[in-house]
Design a protein around this motif. Structure first.
Motif, PDB file in Angstrom:
ATOM      1  N   THR A  17      -3.218 -12.942   6.415  1.00 23.43           N
ATOM      2  CA  THR A  17      -4.081 -12.301   5.348  1.00 23.43           C
ATOM      3  C   THR A  17      -3.342 -11.805   4.207  1.00 23.43           C
ATOM      4  O   THR A  17      -3.896 -11.829   2.977  1.00 23.43           O
ATOM      5  CB  THR A  17      -4.790 -11.083   6.143  1.00 23.43           C
ATOM      6  N   THR A  18      -2.034 -11.851   4.557  1.00 28.73           N
ATOM      7  CA  THR A  18      -1.089 -11.270   3.407  1.00 28.73           C
ATOM      8  C   THR A  18      -0.200 -12.425   2.801  1.00 28.73           C
ATOM      9  O   THR A  18       0.238 -12.299   1.619  1.00 28.73           O
ATOM     10  CB  THR A  18      -0.241 -10.111   3.817  1.00 28.73           C
TER      11      THR A  18
ATOM     12  N   LEU B 193      -9.144  -3.922   8.460  1.00 28.47           N
ATOM     13  CA  LEU B 193      -8.475  -3.611   7.527  1.00 28.47           C
ATOM     14  C   LEU B 193      -7.683  -4.773   6.965  1.00 28.47           C
ATOM     15  O   LEU B 193      -7.769  -5.159   5.725  1.00 28.47           O
ATOM     16  CB  LEU B 193      -7.417  -2.621   7.529  1.00 28.47           C
TER      17      LEU B 193
ATOM     18  N   LEU C  57     -10.198  -7.333   5.614  1.00 29.16           N
ATOM     19  CA  LEU C  57     -10.938  -6.939   4.242  1.00 29.16           C
ATOM     20  C   LEU C  57      -9.763  -7.005   3.129  1.00 29.16           C
ATOM     21  O   LEU C  57     -10.092  -6.459   2.022  1.00 29.16           O
ATOM     22  CB  LEU C  57     -11.384  -5.542   4.428  1.00 29.16           C
ATOM     23  N   GLY C  58      -8.378  -7.521   3.334  1.00 25.27           N
ATOM     24  CA  GLY C  58      -7.402  -7.503   2.417  1.00 25.27           C
ATOM     25  C   GLY C  58      -7.201  -6.230   1.966  1.00 25.27           C
ATOM     26  O   GLY C  58      -6.612  -5.924   0.917  1.00 25.27           O
ATOM     27  N   ALA C  59      -6.958  -5.149   2.902  1.00 27.38           N
ATOM     28  CA  ALA C  59      -6.482  -3.913   2.649  1.00 27.38           C
ATOM     29  C   ALA C  59      -4.975  -3.789   2.266  1.00 27.38           C
ATOM     30  O   ALA C  59      -4.202  -4.780   2.785  1.00 27.38           O
ATOM     31  CB  ALA C  59      -6.630  -2.872   3.568  1.00 27.38           C
ATOM     32  N   PRO C  60      -4.275  -2.886   1.595  1.00 21.38           N
ATOM     33  CA  PRO C  60      -2.786  -2.921   1.232  1.00 21.38           C
ATOM     34  C   PRO C  60      -2.087  -2.785   2.735  1.00 21.38           C
ATOM     35  O   PRO C  60      -2.723  -2.385   3.625  1.00 21.38           O
ATOM     36  CB  PRO C  60      -2.787  -1.681   0.405  1.00 21.38           C
TER      37      PRO C  60
ATOM     38  N   ALA D 228      -1.877   0.390   4.311  1.00 26.35           N
ATOM     39  CA  ALA D 228      -3.098   0.923   5.043  1.00 26.35           C
ATOM     40  C   ALA D 228      -3.076   0.294   6.567  1.00 26.35           C
ATOM     41  O   ALA D 228      -3.459   0.846   7.545  1.00 26.35           O
ATOM     42  CB  ALA D 228      -4.209   0.747   4.264  1.00 26.35           C
ATOM     43  N   ILE D 229      -2.562  -0.761   6.302  1.00 28.24           N
ATOM     44  CA  ILE D 229      -2.754  -1.807   7.808  1.00 28.24           C
ATOM     45  C   ILE D 229      -1.652  -1.179   8.565  1.00 28.24           C
ATOM     46  O   ILE D 229      -1.804  -1.074   9.835  1.00 28.24           O
ATOM     47  CB  ILE D 229      -2.278  -3.284   7.454  1.00 28.24           C
TER      48      ILE D 229
END
Length: 432
Positions: free
Chosen positions: A52-53, A107, A110-113, A116-117
């Motif tokens: 995701t990142t 998270l 959803l592409g959270a920072p 946050a993850i």
């Protein structure tokens, strides 16, 4: 009473006899289902967050946060378990863990920072069900003073290693073959269902001990000096696992064959499993303290050779030797808990050791990763060498702490008949 050591040396208890222990299969099978996710969690997080990142560095941070959080909170969970019983603690824990992992998955998708993850990884790691120490506590309660206890410790070590071999393979297959989140979803599901089934086996769980037999406050397992020495030893063992994971992957890439990493680590794990099986089948004639020291000397010596490997074959051979030396030290350390810690604090003691392995592994991953990025895999292999050397120095200098004190007060602070019986057993153990 008959000496526990004499009985151990004259008998040759096997795994078949161990598994025929009344009630054993009832907690072993659900316990295995609940423990398999332990080997899936960090690799599933690594693969999902990297997907995701797009960053292995970010994925490594989230995985390390998970491991450190688990290591720090595991002893608290063990303490509560000793006080209130396994089911009372396990039921809410598995529910919290399933919810925390679900939040982390959401998270990430959803592409959270990353922050946050990583924040979500804290409760996910803190709520990892400590089923392995709970299984060990059940064995210790059922087999107290029995020659089968070292066999049970060996069986648990092999089970742990099996989960660390199968878990990552299963998680990788799910994440790459189905969906990047499939590994974590399966991990949460197995933890929940296996944990609930294990908690339902109330007949074999040790009783909670909020107080001692004399009505005083139950002492923390960490107050016993022998456990503190064992924690240092297990930190070193964790550093071996973490340092080798990172450095073997880097070494394989440097050799132009990244896919060989799985084979190299598999050889290392196979050595650990084979030695674990052998340890449970041997009728030892030397005491546990000497076994621990000899095993750790072997581990330190073989770990110091890792940085010299310049070929796949040589690294596999050295890795096999390291694996063969880990099991005796690991199994003996767990076995010594019965002699060093009273029954009302053993689950906490086991979680301290499990947490020490996880913490040592997490720190080693970070340090070895930085050294490998800066200087290459050979420098990463220095991490397990240095960690085991420091732990060995501690073991040798504080080895007296691993023997029960005169009168066995380290085992029981009460003067009840059970306390006197425990002290008699410890006097038997100090003669070895």
């Amino acid at each position: 009473m008959t000496s526990a050591v004499t009985t151990e040396s004259s008998a040759r208890p096997g795994y078949g006899q161990l598994l025929r222990t009344p009630g054993a299969l009832g907690f072993l099978l659900p316990g295995f289902a609940a423990r398999l996710p332990f080997g899936m969690l960090t690799i599933s997080i690594l693969l999902l967050v990297q997907h995701t990142t797009g960053s292995y560095a970010n994925a490594g941070i989230v995985s390390a946060v998970t491991g450190i959080s688990m290591a720090l909170c595991a002893p608290l969970m063990g303490n509560l378990t000793d006080k209130h019983g396994q089911s009372a603690v396990l039921l809410p824990v598995v529910l919290v863990h399933a919810a925390a992992v679900s939040a982390l998955v959401a998270l990430a998708l959803l592409g959270a920072p990353v922050l946050a993850i990583a924040a979500a990884a804290i409760p996910a790691g803190a709520s990892v069900p400590q089923v392995g120490p709970m299984v060990r506590a059940r064995w210790a309660a059922k087999l107290e003073g029995s020659p089968l206890l070292p066999t049970a410790a060996a069986f648990e070590s092999v089970t742990d290693e099996f989960t660390f071999v199968v878990g990552p393979v299963l998680a990788t297959a799910l994440c790459t073959g189905l969906h990047p989140s499939a590994g974590l979803i399966t991990e949460a599901t197995l933890s929940l269902l296996g944990g609930l089934l294990f908690a339902a086996q109330r007949a074999t769980q040790p009783k909670g001990h909020a107080q001692t037999a004399t009505g005083g406050e139950r002492a923390s397992a960490l107050s016993f000096p022998g456990l503190r020495v064992l924690i240092v030893a297990f930190l070193g063992i964790g550093a071996v696992f973490g340092g080798m994971q990172v450095s073997m992957a880097a070494f394989s890439s440097e050799m132009g064959n990244p896919g060989a990493n799985g084979l190299l680590y598999g050889v290392f794990a196979a050595g650990n499993m084979l030695a674990g099986i052998a340890c449970g089948a041997i009728a030892w004639k030397i005491g546990p303290r000497r076994r621990l020291l000899l095993g750790y000397i072997g581990l330190t010596a073989t770990a110091s050779l890792l940085w010299t490997a310049d070929s796949m074959v040589l690294l596999a051979a050295i890795g096999l030797l390291v694996g063969l030396c880990i099991a005796p030290a690991l199994i003996t350390g767990y076995t010594m808990i019965e002699a060093l810690i009273p029954a009302n604090a053993r689950t906490e003691a086991f979680t301290w050791l499990t947490g020490a392995v996880a913490f040592g592994q997490a720190i080693a991953v970070i340090v070895a990763g930085r050294l490998t990025d800066a200087h290459g895999s050979s420098y990463g292999f220095l991490v397990p060498a240095a960690a085991t050397a420091l732990a060995l120095v501690t073991l040798l200098s504080l080895r007296a702490k691993l023997a029960p004190r005169a009168g066995g007060r380290i085992v029981s602070s009460s003067d009840t008949p059970q306390g006197r019986e425990d002290r008699g057993r410890q006097r038997d153990l100090t003669t070895v």
